[in-house]
Motif scaffolding. Sequence first.
Motif, short mmCIF file in Angstrom:
data_model
loop_
_atom_site.label_atom_id
_atom_site.label_comp_id
_atom_site.label_asym_id
_atom_site.label_seq_id
_atom_site.Cartn_x
_atom_site.Cartn_y
_atom_site.Cartn_z
N UNK A 97 3.20 -34.74 -13.94
CA UNK A 97 3.42 -34.84 -12.50
C UNK A 97 4.58 -35.78 -12.18
N UNK A 100 7.56 -33.75 -12.65
CA UNK A 100 7.67 -32.82 -11.53
C UNK A 100 8.22 -33.53 -10.29
N UNK A 111 11.33 -29.15 -17.55
CA UNK A 111 10.08 -29.38 -16.84
C UNK A 111 9.26 -28.10 -16.81
N UNK A 114 7.59 -27.79 -20.03
CA UNK A 114 6.44 -28.70 -20.08
C UNK A 114 5.25 -28.11 -19.32
N UNK A 170 -4.66 -22.71 -12.76
CA UNK A 170 -4.21 -22.28 -11.43
C UNK A 170 -3.00 -23.07 -10.97
N UNK A 171 -3.09 -24.36 -11.16
CA UNK A 171 -2.06 -25.25 -10.66
C UNK A 171 -0.71 -25.06 -11.39
N UNK A 174 0.83 -21.85 -10.15
CA UNK A 174 1.38 -22.02 -8.81
C UNK A 174 2.71 -22.74 -8.85
N UNK A 175 2.77 -23.82 -9.62
CA UNK A 175 4.01 -24.59 -9.68
C UNK A 175 5.13 -23.76 -10.31
N UNK A 178 6.36 -21.30 -7.78
CA UNK A 178 7.20 -21.95 -6.77
C UNK A 178 8.60 -22.19 -7.32
N UNK A 179 8.68 -22.60 -8.57
CA UNK A 179 9.99 -22.85 -9.18
C UNK A 179 10.78 -21.56 -9.33
N UNK A 181 10.44 -18.85 -7.54
CA UNK A 181 10.82 -18.41 -6.20
C UNK A 181 12.07 -19.14 -5.71
N UNK A 182 12.13 -20.41 -6.05
CA UNK A 182 13.28 -21.19 -5.61
C UNK A 182 14.54 -20.79 -6.37
N UNK B 146 10.05 -24.25 0.41
CA UNK B 146 10.39 -24.20 -1.01
C UNK B 146 11.82 -23.73 -1.22
N UNK B 163 -4.79 -29.62 -4.88
CA UNK B 163 -5.63 -28.74 -5.68
C UNK B 163 -6.62 -29.53 -6.51
#
Lengths: 190, 190
Positions: A97, A100, A111, A114, A170-171, A174-175, A178-179, A181-182, B146, B163
């Motif tokens: 984290x 991140x 990252x 990781x 899940x987390x 999701x992360x 998001x990366x 998508x960016x 994002x 979360x």
Amino acid sequence: MALAHAVLAALLEGEASGYELSKRFDVSVANFWTATPQQLYRELERLEKDGLIEARVVEQERRPNKRVWSVTEAGDEELYEFTTLPARPPALRDELLVKLQAIDAGDEGAVRVALEERLSHARAKLALYDRIRARLLDGRAEDEHLAEAERIGPYLTLMGGRMYEQQNIRWCRRALDALAQRAAPISRTP
Amino acid sequence: MALAHAVLAALLEGEASGYELSKRFDVSVANFWTATPQQLYRELERLEKDGLIEARVVEQERRPNKRVWSVTEAGDEELYEFTTLPARPPALRDELLVKLQAIDAGDEGAVRVALEERLSHARAKLALYDRIRARLLDGRAEDEHLAEAERIGPYLTLMGGRMYEQQNIRWCRRALDALAQRAAPISRTP
DNA sequence: AACTCCATGTAACATGTTACATGATTCG
DNA sequence: CGAATCATGTAACATGTTACATGGAGTT
């Protein structure tokens, strides 16, 4: 004083040598309390000095003798007292984290790697917990086990570990999403 | 060496005095790295000695002067390097789970109370994170944010915290249910 | 022949926790 | 008028990590 109680709780599963205990910490206890073998050896000495555990020497033929530890009556009382006290919230410290948080000033690719490592690690852990769970349930349904088993503590902590890893999975996904998508934010609506 | 990187990452949000930094750790950083003010003061000294941060003295009229810290170029490099390294898995240490493991030899009522406390604590944390999130998003949708925000690190770690607490809530409820079911295991199918 | 497992430790070091101290200021 | 906030620290202690050591047994 907290490792002491984790050790006492772990010894409820049955007596163990320092070495065996460290194995036990690796597989089942690790999901709520981490300790290196060195910590355990030191703590076992202390607990013995305080009369909370006692050793039985087991002579072995082709192996060095071992001292097998079990909880004394005083140890049982100590553990009981411990359960009556409020539990302090866990101290969170997760390097991933931190990375991140620093991702915008760091190496995004690294990252991501990781994150994927954490993801596959969590999947492996979850699979392990599922195997342990199957062994514990031994064919019965969960509510049967909850109603009938002698001890429910080990099952509940196992569920804690399982849910924690599910959450991790899940987390991470999701992360990573998001990366991704960016990285390619172009026209999601065609 | 890990607190150092958490401090550097926290200072990306902007320069801060030791005192301000400890507040920042309380509200936003705490969800992935915990540190007491004392640890921070010590670490700030060390980081300065190593040239990774530098102080600017802000004179104040009705308050003692403060040293406001910011990351140097060397600090930026150090943080970048840190992000390229693999993240070690977090060391789990949760007293509540130890109590739960020992519940069969302990005070079940007290452990339930501890679970309920954890539950309401998690709910409060979640509500806090939701407020921070609303402030961060500032009316925009998540994917907009994002795609457009300068930094995504803080949002991703916030999501991690959110979360994590959601998971905590689910898990406490599950454990409490299981305990209730065991206390009254009579005829669930009438 | 080299590696992993059993079994236990010592020593040095790094990190985290707790208690205490100081002194002005603003809030209720 | 007492409590909380701002602002920074010292010191002592508890806990956790890392490296290293020993030595035989079984495994590839």
